[in-house]
Design a protein around this motif. Structure first.
Motif, short mmCIF file in Angstrom:
data_model
loop_
_atom_site.label_atom_id
_atom_site.label_comp_id
_atom_site.label_asym_id
_atom_site.label_seq_id
_atom_site.Cartn_x
_atom_site.Cartn_y
_atom_site.Cartn_z
N GLN A 213 0.77 -1.15 -0.01
CA GLN A 213 -0.06 0.03 -0.03
C GLN A 213 1.09 1.15 0.03
OE1 GLN A 213 -3.70 2.00 2.73
NE2 GLN A 213 -2.56 0.60 3.44
N ILE A 214 0.41 2.20 -0.61
CA ILE A 214 1.05 3.52 -0.59
C ILE A 214 0.37 4.18 0.48
CG2 ILE A 214 1.59 5.65 -1.78
CD1 ILE A 214 3.13 3.13 -3.05
N ALA A 215 0.62 4.27 1.81
CA ALA A 215 -0.20 4.43 2.90
C ALA A 215 0.34 5.83 3.55
CB ALA A 215 0.10 3.54 4.13
N ARG A 216 -0.69 6.66 4.01
CA ARG A 216 -0.51 7.80 4.66
C ARG A 216 -0.39 7.48 6.17
NH1 ARG A 216 -1.62 12.35 1.89
NH2 ARG A 216 -0.14 12.93 3.26
N CYS A 217 0.60 8.06 6.70
CA CYS A 217 0.61 7.66 8.16
C CYS A 217 0.93 9.20 8.79
CB CYS A 217 2.13 6.92 8.41
SG CYS A 217 2.12 5.30 7.36
N MET A 218 0.61 9.29 10.15
CA MET A 218 0.80 10.18 10.78
C MET A 218 1.36 10.17 12.18
SD MET A 218 -2.72 10.57 9.40
CE MET A 218 -2.64 10.42 7.94
N ARG A 219 2.32 10.90 12.52
CA ARG A 219 2.88 10.82 13.70
C ARG A 219 3.00 12.34 14.30
NH1 ARG A 219 7.38 5.92 12.40
NH2 ARG A 219 5.72 4.89 11.70
N ASP A 220 2.56 12.44 15.76
CA ASP A 220 2.50 13.70 16.37
C ASP A 220 3.90 13.96 16.93
OD1 ASP A 220 1.99 16.02 17.39
OD2 ASP A 220 0.36 15.40 18.65
N GLU A 221 5.00 14.32 16.28
CA GLU A 221 6.29 14.46 16.68
C GLU A 221 6.75 15.71 16.60
OE1 GLU A 221 8.72 10.21 16.17
OE2 GLU A 221 7.83 11.16 14.09
N ASP A 222 7.91 15.87 17.37
CA ASP A 222 8.61 17.37 17.32
C ASP A 222 9.12 17.24 15.87
OD1 ASP A 222 7.74 18.10 19.79
OD2 ASP A 222 9.61 17.37 20.49
N GLN A 223 9.26 18.19 15.20
CA GLN A 223 9.73 18.30 13.86
C GLN A 223 11.06 18.25 13.77
OE1 GLN A 223 7.24 17.49 11.46
NE2 GLN A 223 6.43 17.06 13.53
N ARG A 224 11.54 17.78 12.40
CA ARG A 224 12.74 17.77 12.04
C ARG A 224 13.00 18.21 10.80
NH1 ARG A 224 15.44 12.86 13.17
NH2 ARG A 224 14.74 11.94 15.15
N ALA A 225 14.25 18.36 10.19
CA ALA A 225 14.15 18.74 8.63
C ALA A 225 13.68 17.59 7.76
CB ALA A 225 15.59 19.21 8.27
N ASP A 226 13.91 16.32 8.24
CA ASP A 226 13.35 15.13 7.42
C ASP A 226 12.21 14.38 8.21
OD1 ASP A 226 14.85 14.10 9.46
OD2 ASP A 226 16.00 12.79 8.11
N ARG A 227 11.33 15.23 8.77
CA ARG A 227 10.21 14.51 9.17
C ARG A 227 9.14 15.60 8.91
NH1 ARG A 227 11.41 12.31 14.94
NH2 ARG A 227 12.60 10.41 14.28
N GLN A 228 7.81 15.15 8.71
CA GLN A 228 6.61 15.75 8.65
C GLN A 228 5.76 14.95 9.44
OE1 GLN A 228 4.95 18.43 6.16
NE2 GLN A 228 7.07 18.93 6.52
N PRO A 229 4.82 15.84 10.07
CA PRO A 229 3.46 15.16 10.89
C PRO A 229 2.49 14.04 10.17
CG PRO A 229 3.12 17.64 10.69
CD PRO A 229 4.39 17.29 9.81
N GLU A 230 2.50 14.20 8.71
CA GLU A 230 2.25 13.07 7.92
C GLU A 230 2.97 12.94 6.84
OE1 GLU A 230 -1.58 14.03 5.78
OE2 GLU A 230 -1.67 15.99 6.87
N PHE A 231 2.97 11.66 6.48
CA PHE A 231 3.96 11.20 5.28
C PHE A 231 3.41 10.05 4.66
CE2 PHE A 231 5.66 7.71 7.96
CZ PHE A 231 5.30 8.02 9.21
N THR A 232 4.23 9.60 3.74
CA THR A 232 3.67 8.60 2.72
C THR A 232 4.76 7.51 2.72
OG1 THR A 232 2.52 10.24 1.37
CG2 THR A 232 2.68 8.00 0.55
N GLN A 233 4.22 6.17 3.04
CA GLN A 233 5.16 5.26 3.20
C GLN A 233 4.83 4.12 2.14
OE1 GLN A 233 6.02 4.25 7.52
NE2 GLN A 233 4.63 2.65 6.99
N LEU A 234 5.70 3.49 1.63
CA LEU A 234 5.42 2.19 0.81
C LEU A 234 5.55 0.96 1.81
CD1 LEU A 234 5.26 0.03 -1.31
CD2 LEU A 234 7.84 0.39 -1.59
N ASP A 235 4.28 0.38 2.07
CA ASP A 235 4.20 -0.41 3.15
C ASP A 235 3.95 -1.76 2.57
OD1 ASP A 235 3.84 -0.90 5.92
OD2 ASP A 235 1.78 -1.31 5.91
#
Ligand code: ASP
Length: 586
Positions: A213-235
């Motif tokens: 699945q090309i899956a949307r995922c969400m993590r409520d983390e403190d942000q960094r340059a290579d992080r986003q609150p929502e992202f897409t994952q090949l699962d």
């Protein structure tokens, strides 16, 4: 009749054709009595020309950047010497016969037609304008091609793409969940998925042997340059598979993506165990675009007169050596700056030895025995002209700092081939790692991971020594993603939860639905997830995920275009059976 064509297609062979172009004013130039307008659409730019005799000439004089046009006219060769080799359409122009202004634009807050740096928050606020810029158009095109290639590949291997829900039960996966309050069930919450982990395992139990699945995922983390609150994952998940089966399918997929979407052949991925990765590169996501390797020189300096080294050796720590190619030419100030960098990475200090033509120089040379220095130079192949950097600390910290400094040296000495894509596998991770925040052991991956087959017996005696059937894919020093072979037997899964200190009640409350599913003949299974955003970012040569995401959040998790998060109508809050603390905006 004129043919409607895009702004990227006209060539010399089209001379004489009557065409219609639709697009935006990229640039207008008034020149020698003529008006030239570059019309832009998603495929390119075409020059159109207004003759002063033409009735729409006066209108053309008032065209501004980003106005929207439709023009009709005849394609002609540009006069010799005025061709523009930088444009694919640069041999021709369209002599305008009809102009229609479809819409006007306000003056954009930043230029669209030049690739100049613009404040990122402004770009994000006016994302629709930012996305018109060629670089963003190209990045999103690459993203499309990468995702399409992934889907084609898995389809050809018999995988089904199955959607999993976005409103699920909170099943923490190492990060904080985003929660959605339920209107129908006061006081209860859905969680947004951090990943479809348990659902894809349940799909294996449900008999779908190959899921992606090309899956949307969400993590409520403190942000960094290579992080986003929502992202897409090949699962991905497979049943009746070995670790090698998962590695084979994921590696083949990435090589297929690079070949078809980017036109690049990448070689088979080298495989390193976690232990090898740390010993050679100090990090579990080594940048293999350059070969520099670390070396353990603890025993070389075992009898040293240098108090720092002696105490590290006596307390069971390690001394790690790194070669700095050409480093003998660095000034003392530059070495001091390098030492500061090492300290930022957590080192207490760094010993440097410049191997100049007239002997080794170091602020601590009087404590260092020449034989030990020579021996250390030999193991990292340091020669006259190089410098030797030494990191002494607990084993873990000495390697971690040396690994980060290896990247630093790679960057400073330009050892990385900027066009290289160095993929690798890192396998055999330890099952547990120590959580920095709490100091407690937590799974290095997640608790559904199976320990290495021979390591179950360590679960009580030495759990920290237990290895996992957990693997990471690494590219150019980034972790693209992780995966594992899972616990498919309910008793094994229970033993892991027990080791992690969960009571039977806690297991039931959080994972009862999953434990019940395992009870009904779960097949052996395993899988992996890769970050699509990160893959595309590296493929595009970008350094942050926002450059390859159409509508990202900024660095503090805000959507500046929509202005989210935002307060909502009080009634909506009441409907959710929530009360805001006095003083909170409603
Ligand atoms: N769910 C895991 C993650 O998001 C990947 C996996 O184990 O398949 O990192």
């Amino acid at each position: 009749m004129s043919d409607r064509v895009s702004c990227g297609v006209l060539r010399a062979a089209d001379e004489g054709r009557e065409v219609e172009l639709n697009g935006w004013v990229n640039r207008r130039r008034d020149h020698g009595g003529l008006i030239f307008v570059d019309v832009r659409d998603h495929e390119g730019v075409t020059q159109v020309v207004f003759d002063p005799q033409h009735p729409s000439f006066a209108e053309a004089e008032h065209l501004r950047n980003e106005d929207v046009l439709r023009v009709r006219g005849a394609v002609r060769r540009r006069p010799a010497g005025t061709e523009n080799p930088r444009l694919t359409t640069g041999d021709v122009e369209v002599a305008v016969e009809r102009l229609e202004i479809l819409n006007r634009s306000r003056v954009p807050p930043f230029p669209i037609n030049v690739d100049e740096s613009v404040d990122e928050n402004l770009r994000l606020e006016y994302r629709y304008l930012d996305l018109r810029r060629p670089r963003m158009q190209e990045n999103l095109r690459v993203r499309h091609r990468v995702v399409k290639a992934i889907r084609d590949f898995f389809d050809s291997r018999g995988f089904l793409e199955i959607e999993t829900p976005l409103l699920i039960k909170s099943t923490p996966e190492g990060a904080r969940d985003y929660l959605v309050p339920s209107r129908l069930y006061p006081g209860s919450f859905y969680a947004l998925p951090q990943s479809p982990q348990l659902l894809k395992q349940i799909l294996m139990i449900a008999g779908f042997g190959r899921y992606m699945q090309i899956a949307r995922c969400m993590r409520d983390e403190d942000q960094r340059a290579d992080r986003q609150p929502e992202f897409t994952q090949l699962d991905v998940e497979l049943s009746f598979c070995s670790q090698d089966d998962v590695l084979e399918v994921m590696e083949s997929c990435m090589r297929y993506v690079w070949r078809t979407a980017l036109g690049i052949e990448v070689p088979a991925f080298p495989r390193l165990t976690h232990q090898e990765a740390i010993a050679k590169y100090g990090l579990d996501k080594p940048d293999l675009r350059f070969a520099l390797e670390l070396a353990d020189v603890t025993s070389t300096f075992a009898g040293s007169d240098f108090a720092v080294f002696r105490s590290v050796v006596e307390s069971g720590g390690a001394i790690v050596a790194l070669r700095y190619p050409g480093g003998a030419a660095l000034s003392r100030r530059e070495f001091d700056a390098l030492t500061e960098t090492a300290k930022q990475y957590g080192a207490k200090g760094m010993v440097w030895i410049a191997l100049s033509g007239d002997g080794a120089k170091s602020p601590v040379s009087k404590f260092l025995n020449e034989g030990s220095v020579n021996a250390a130079c030999r193991v990292v192949a340091a020669e006259t002209g190089d410098a030797l950097l030494l990191f002494a600390d607990t084993r873990e910290l000495a390697y971690a700092v040396a690994g980060k400094m290896r990247n630093e040296v790679g960057e400073r000495c330009k050892l990385r081939d900027p066009n290289a894509f160095a993929f690798a596998w890192v396998t055999d991770f330890p099952y547990l790692e120590i959580d920095e925040a709490t100091g407690k052991p937590i799974p290095a991956h997640h608790p559904f991971t199976s320990p290495a087959p021979g390591d179950w017996e360590l679960i009580e005696s030495a759990p920290l020594k237990m290895r996992a059937q957990h693997y990471d894919m690494v590219l150019n020093g980034y972790e693209l993603g992780s995966g594992s072979i899972r616990n498919h037997k309910p008793d094994d899964q229970r033993r892991i939860f027990e080791m992690l200190g969960l009571t039977a009640e806690q297991v039931e409350e959080r994972f009862g639905f999953f434990m019940r599913a395992l009870d009904y003949g779960a097949p052996p299974h395993g899988g992996m997830a890769l970050g699509i955003d990160r893959i595309v970012m590296i493929a595009c040569g970008e350094e942050n995920l926002r450059e390859v995401t159409a509508f990202p959040k900024n660095q503090v998790a805000r959507d500046l275009m929509m202005d989210a998060p935002a307060p909502v109508d009080e009634q909506l809050v009441r409907d959710l059976h929530l009360t805001l603390k006095p003083g909170s905006p409603a």
